[in-house]
Design an enzyme around this catalytic site. Structure first.
Site, PDB file in Angstrom:
ATOM      1  N   HIS A 106       1.133   7.539 -24.762  1.00  0.00           N
ATOM      2  CA  HIS A 106       0.505   6.885 -25.910  1.00  0.00           C
ATOM      3  C   HIS A 106      -0.582   7.791 -26.461  1.00  0.00           C
ATOM      4  O   HIS A 106      -0.892   8.823 -25.883  1.00  0.00           O
ATOM      5  CB  HIS A 106      -0.030   5.508 -25.521  1.00  0.00           C
ATOM      6  CG  HIS A 106       1.061   4.533 -25.211  1.00  0.00           C
ATOM      7  ND1 HIS A 106       1.429   4.217 -23.926  1.00  0.00           N
ATOM      8  CD2 HIS A 106       1.899   3.843 -26.023  1.00  0.00           C
ATOM      9  CE1 HIS A 106       2.442   3.380 -23.967  1.00  0.00           C
ATOM     10  NE2 HIS A 106       2.749   3.129 -25.230  1.00  0.00           N
TER      11      HIS A 106
ATOM     12  N   ASP B 237      -2.040   8.965 -32.929  1.00  0.00           N
ATOM     13  CA  ASP B 237      -1.044   8.062 -33.527  1.00  0.00           C
ATOM     14  C   ASP B 237      -1.013   8.188 -35.056  1.00  0.00           C
ATOM     15  O   ASP B 237       0.057   8.273 -35.660  1.00  0.00           O
ATOM     16  CB  ASP B 237      -1.383   6.593 -33.208  1.00  0.00           C
ATOM     17  CG  ASP B 237      -0.804   6.149 -31.871  1.00  0.00           C
ATOM     18  OD1 ASP B 237      -0.156   6.965 -31.201  1.00  0.00           O
ATOM     19  OD2 ASP B 237      -1.016   4.983 -31.494  1.00  0.00           O
TER      20      ASP B 237
HETATM   21  C1  LIG Z   1      -1.544   3.079 -28.474  1.00  0.00           C
HETATM   22  C2  LIG Z   1      -0.304   2.932 -29.330  1.00  0.00           C
HETATM   23  C3  LIG Z   1       0.511   1.761 -28.941  1.00  0.00           C
HETATM   24  C4  LIG Z   1      -0.059   0.475 -29.448  1.00  0.00           C
HETATM   25  C5  LIG Z   1       1.047  -0.520 -29.586  1.00  0.00           C
HETATM   26  C6  LIG Z   1       0.603  -1.944 -29.321  1.00  0.00           C
HETATM   27  C7  LIG Z   1       0.222  -2.525 -30.651  1.00  0.00           C
HETATM   28  C8  LIG Z   1       1.721  -2.687 -28.585  1.00  0.00           C
HETATM   29  C9  LIG Z   1       2.094  -1.998 -27.231  1.00  0.00           C
HETATM   30  C10 LIG Z   1       2.532  -3.114 -26.290  1.00  0.00           C
HETATM   31  C11 LIG Z   1       2.664  -4.335 -27.186  1.00  0.00           C
HETATM   32  C12 LIG Z   1       2.604  -5.705 -26.495  1.00  0.00           C
HETATM   33  C13 LIG Z   1       3.718  -5.825 -25.450  1.00  0.00           C
HETATM   34  O1  LIG Z   1       5.000  -5.449 -26.001  1.00  0.00           O
HETATM   35  C14 LIG Z   1       3.798  -7.267 -24.858  1.00  0.00           C
HETATM   36  C15 LIG Z   1       3.826  -8.364 -25.921  1.00  0.00           C
HETATM   37  C16 LIG Z   1       5.187  -8.450 -26.602  1.00  0.00           C
HETATM   38  C17 LIG Z   1       5.244  -9.577 -27.606  1.00  0.00           C
HETATM   39  O2  LIG Z   1       6.522  -9.558 -28.240  1.00  0.00           O
HETATM   40  C18 LIG Z   1       4.133  -9.366 -28.643  1.00  0.00           C
HETATM   41  C19 LIG Z   1       2.785  -9.277 -27.984  1.00  0.00           C
HETATM   42  C20 LIG Z   1       2.673  -8.180 -26.936  1.00  0.00           C
HETATM   43  C21 LIG Z   1       1.363  -8.415 -26.203  1.00  0.00           C
HETATM   44  C22 LIG Z   1       2.732  -6.783 -27.589  1.00  0.00           C
HETATM   45  C23 LIG Z   1       1.614  -6.578 -28.656  1.00  0.00           C
HETATM   46  C24 LIG Z   1       1.627  -5.157 -29.270  1.00  0.00           C
HETATM   47  O3  LIG Z   1       2.812  -4.890 -29.952  1.00  0.00           O
HETATM   48  C25 LIG Z   1       1.490  -4.124 -28.179  1.00  0.00           C
HETATM   49  C26 LIG Z   1       0.113  -4.295 -27.521  1.00  0.00           C
HETATM   50  C27 LIG Z   1       0.557   4.170 -29.259  1.00  0.00           C
HETATM   51  O4  LIG Z   1       0.162   5.165 -28.769  1.00  0.00           O
HETATM   52  S1  LIG Z   1       2.066   4.138 -30.063  1.00  0.00           S
HETATM   53  C28 LIG Z   1       2.786   5.713 -29.749  1.00  0.00           C
HETATM   54  C29 LIG Z   1       3.750   5.614 -28.655  1.00  0.00           C
HETATM   55  N1  LIG Z   1       4.524   6.832 -28.478  1.00  0.00           N
HETATM   56  C30 LIG Z   1       5.519   7.167 -29.283  1.00  0.00           C
HETATM   57  O5  LIG Z   1       5.862   6.487 -30.225  1.00  0.00           O
HETATM   58  C31 LIG Z   1       6.205   8.480 -28.961  1.00  0.00           C
HETATM   59  C32 LIG Z   1       7.710   8.429 -29.107  1.00  0.00           C
HETATM   60  N2  LIG Z   1       8.267   7.316 -28.371  1.00  0.00           N
HETATM   61  C33 LIG Z   1       8.305   7.229 -27.044  1.00  0.00           C
HETATM   62  O6  LIG Z   1       7.907   8.132 -26.304  1.00  0.00           O
HETATM   63  C34 LIG Z   1       8.895   5.961 -26.487  1.00  0.00           C
HETATM   64  O7  LIG Z   1       9.581   5.292 -27.515  1.00  0.00           O
HETATM   65  C35 LIG Z   1       7.833   5.038 -25.905  1.00  0.00           C
HETATM   66  C36 LIG Z   1       6.761   4.660 -26.901  1.00  0.00           C
HETATM   67  C37 LIG Z   1       7.186   5.684 -24.669  1.00  0.00           C
HETATM   68  C38 LIG Z   1       8.506   3.720 -25.481  1.00  0.00           C
HETATM   69  O8  LIG Z   1       9.481   4.014 -24.522  1.00  0.00           O
HETATM   70  P1  LIG Z   1      10.675   3.024 -24.226  1.00  0.00           P
HETATM   71  O9  LIG Z   1      11.235   3.383 -22.899  1.00  0.00           O
HETATM   72  O10 LIG Z   1      10.235   1.622 -24.413  1.00  0.00           O
HETATM   73  O11 LIG Z   1      11.681   3.304 -25.433  1.00  0.00           O
HETATM   74  P2  LIG Z   1      12.578   4.589 -25.741  1.00  0.00           P
HETATM   75  O12 LIG Z   1      12.784   5.424 -24.532  1.00  0.00           O
HETATM   76  O13 LIG Z   1      12.042   5.283 -26.948  1.00  0.00           O
HETATM   77  O14 LIG Z   1      13.962   3.938 -26.102  1.00  0.00           O
HETATM   78  C39 LIG Z   1      14.127   2.940 -27.070  1.00  0.00           C
HETATM   79  C40 LIG Z   1      15.231   2.039 -26.601  1.00  0.00           C
HETATM   80  O15 LIG Z   1      15.422   0.999 -27.535  1.00  0.00           O
HETATM   81  C41 LIG Z   1      16.779   1.018 -27.978  1.00  0.00           C
HETATM   82  N3  LIG Z   1      16.806   0.568 -29.353  1.00  0.00           N
HETATM   83  C42 LIG Z   1      16.071   0.991 -30.377  1.00  0.00           C
HETATM   84  N4  LIG Z   1      16.390   0.336 -31.495  1.00  0.00           N
HETATM   85  C43 LIG Z   1      17.346  -0.547 -31.166  1.00  0.00           C
HETATM   86  C44 LIG Z   1      18.110  -1.509 -31.900  1.00  0.00           C
HETATM   87  N5  LIG Z   1      17.939  -1.733 -33.180  1.00  0.00           N
HETATM   88  N6  LIG Z   1      19.051  -2.208 -31.224  1.00  0.00           N
HETATM   89  C45 LIG Z   1      19.257  -2.012 -29.884  1.00  0.00           C
HETATM   90  N7  LIG Z   1      18.561  -1.119 -29.150  1.00  0.00           N
HETATM   91  C46 LIG Z   1      17.634  -0.404 -29.794  1.00  0.00           C
HETATM   92  C47 LIG Z   1      17.207   2.458 -27.819  1.00  0.00           C
HETATM   93  O16 LIG Z   1      18.594   2.565 -27.808  1.00  0.00           O
HETATM   94  C48 LIG Z   1      16.567   2.787 -26.495  1.00  0.00           C
HETATM   95  O17 LIG Z   1      17.350   2.205 -25.464  1.00  0.00           O
HETATM   96  P3  LIG Z   1      17.547   2.961 -24.043  1.00  0.00           P
HETATM   97  O18 LIG Z   1      16.210   2.871 -23.333  1.00  0.00           O
HETATM   98  O19 LIG Z   1      18.627   2.173 -23.348  1.00  0.00           O
HETATM   99  O20 LIG Z   1      17.944   4.382 -24.328  1.00  0.00           O
END
Ligand SMILES: C[C@H](CCC[C@@H](C)[C@H]1CC[C@H]2[C@@H]3[C@H](O)C[C@@H]4C[C@H](O)CC[C@]4(C)[C@H]3C[C@H](O)[C@]12C)C(=O)SCCNC(=O)CCNC(=O)[C@H](O)C(C)(C)COP(=O)(O)OP(=O)(O)OC[C@H]1O[C@@H](n2cnc3c(N)ncnc32)[C@H](O)[C@@H]1OP(=O)(O)O
Length: 382
Positions: A122, A152
């Protein structure tokens, strides 16, 4: 608007990619956010002007739908971990083969190569890796991350938007798209170029929090006022510093020289005591209209109503009454015209976007009943 006619497919992400998409939308691009299916609400707080299509990319039919959307778009913006898009069969090679004009923007923390490329992270991690976090913080305290602003948003979302605009500009000459590898570590480091390139000036020779611009100098810091609020002081140049001393009612002859570093702690204590004697508003009355570089530290809910910001219209109110910054910078002929309508519900625009992109109604119904796409028009009307 500057980006009118540009079509962007934004795959839903956490914070940096949504900001990038909002910038493009504010300046006229048509931004379609692709959300997951079966989610109750969007976590995109930067959805201004976007539309939402809910699509299950884990199904081959969902992948085909995205390919068709990308075929007729200018930009695809993806915020996933390295390799995720390739695993889905949606990597740049695949999509650029079908649409050689496509700009494929990949916004990640560590970039598409290097040993950290696949690691989760993050803002704070990217900022740490950029070298900048080591410089942020008060004297004798641990490093302190300034919200998730630097990696970010400045180094991530904004830098990626710049990359997209550059690639669009280049495409207008070559007719060809390209891949953008936007790493937040590198974006943040680049934003911090001044820190690297000003080291030879001796600006950062002292420990963290003891240099001129990192709260080490008493004339570049914040002070509490008698009503518990704060003012920011940035009186660096001697002519502005003189005005600060005058406004504080101090006698320059009885103070140590401005640049006498060993006297900074004593000078800070003097400023601290003086600022504590009046309210923030009283200090504003004294310093407004001078060049002393003293301003109130405004909380978010007061920034929009400050006379200067109000005069310029720096903040806007949307249909829900929510105040937020207006897009910057202001372009004289083609300024941004941000959408003031509410944000989209997940899947609100699935049907209309698919129709527009040439899916026939029977095919859309089949994808809906198979759960490949979701349409939430009714929810949107509630
Ligand atoms: C400090 C900031 C982050 C702040 C964000 C906060 C605002 C939120 C963070 C946590 C949230 C809370 C939490 O989720 C719990 C609650 C949930 C509830 O619904 C709402 C309230 C919550 C309390 C909620 C509230 C807020 O939203 C939060 C507090 C940052 O620094 S952001 C920067 C992050 N880094 C990056 O973006 C760099 C690039 N990305 C990555 O490195 C990764 O994506 C990351 C961020 C490490 C996440 O890794 P993850 O393993 O989760 O995902 P990926 O490996 O990227 O894979 C994505 C998988 O999703 C599949 N997918 C995508 N789209 C679709 C679709 N349309 N249909 C189906 N599947 C999809 C994709 O195929 C991947 O699947 P696989 O894992 O099987 O390959």
């Amino acid at each position: 608007m500057a980006l009118a006619g540009v079509r962007v497919i934004e795959l839903a992400g956490l914070a940096p990619a949504p900001f990038c998409g909002m910038i493009l939308s504010d300046f006229g691009a048509r931004v379609i956010r692709v959300d997951r299916t079966k989610v109750s609400m969007a976590m995109d707080s930067q959805a201004r002007g976007k539309q939402s299509v809910a699509l299950n990319l884990k199904s081959p039919q969902g992948v085909s739908v995205l390919k068709k959307l990308c075929l007729q778009s200018d930009v695809v913006l993806e915020p996933y971990r390295k390799g995720v898009m390739e695993k889905l069969g949606l990597g740049p090679e695949e999509l650029l083969k079908e649409n050689p004009r496509l700009i494929y923007a990949r916004l990640t923390g560590y970039g598409q190569s290097g040993s950290y490329a696949k690691a989760a992270g993050h803002d704070i991690n990217y900022l740490a890796m950029s070298g900048l976090l080591s410089m942020l913080g008060r004297s004798s305290e641990k490093p302190y991350a300034p919200l998730n602003l630097v990696a970010d948003f400045a180094g991530g979302g904004l830098m990626c938007a710049l990359g997209i605009v550059l690639a669009l500009l280049e495409r207008s000459k070559s007719g060809r798209g390209q891949i953008i590898d936007a790493s937040m570590v590198e974006g943040a480091a680049y934003v911090g170029s001044f820190m690297w390139k000003s080291r030879s000036l001796g600006l950062w020779n002292r420990p963290r929090g003891e240099n001129m611009l990192d709260s080490g100098a008493p004339f570049y810091d914040t002070y509490q006022t008698s009503d518990g609020k704060h003012v920011a002081v940035g009186a660096i140049e001697p002519q502005f510093y003189d005005q600060l001393i005058r406004g504080l009612g101090l006698d320059a002859a009885s103070l140590p020289p401005q640049m006498s570093i060993s006297d900074w702690p004593e000078l800070r204590q003097t400023f601290h005591l003086v600022f504590a004697q009046k309210t923030q508003a009283e200090w504003s009355r004294i310093f407004d209209g001078t060049d002393a570089c003293v301003t109130p530290v405004l909380p978010l809910d007061e920034a929009g109503s400050h006379p200067h910001n109000r005069e310029r219209g720096s903040f806007l109110k949307d249909a829900q009454g929510e105040i937020s910054p207006r897009p910057a910078p202001v372009l004289s002929r083609t300024p941004a015209q941000p959408c003031l309508f509410r944000d989209p519900v997940v899947g609100e625009n699935t049907r209309s976007v698919m129709e527009e992109y040439g899916f026939d109604p029977a095919h859309i119904e089949q994808l809906l009943s198979a759960g490949v796409v979701e349409c939430n028009e009714t929810k949107a009307r509630l």
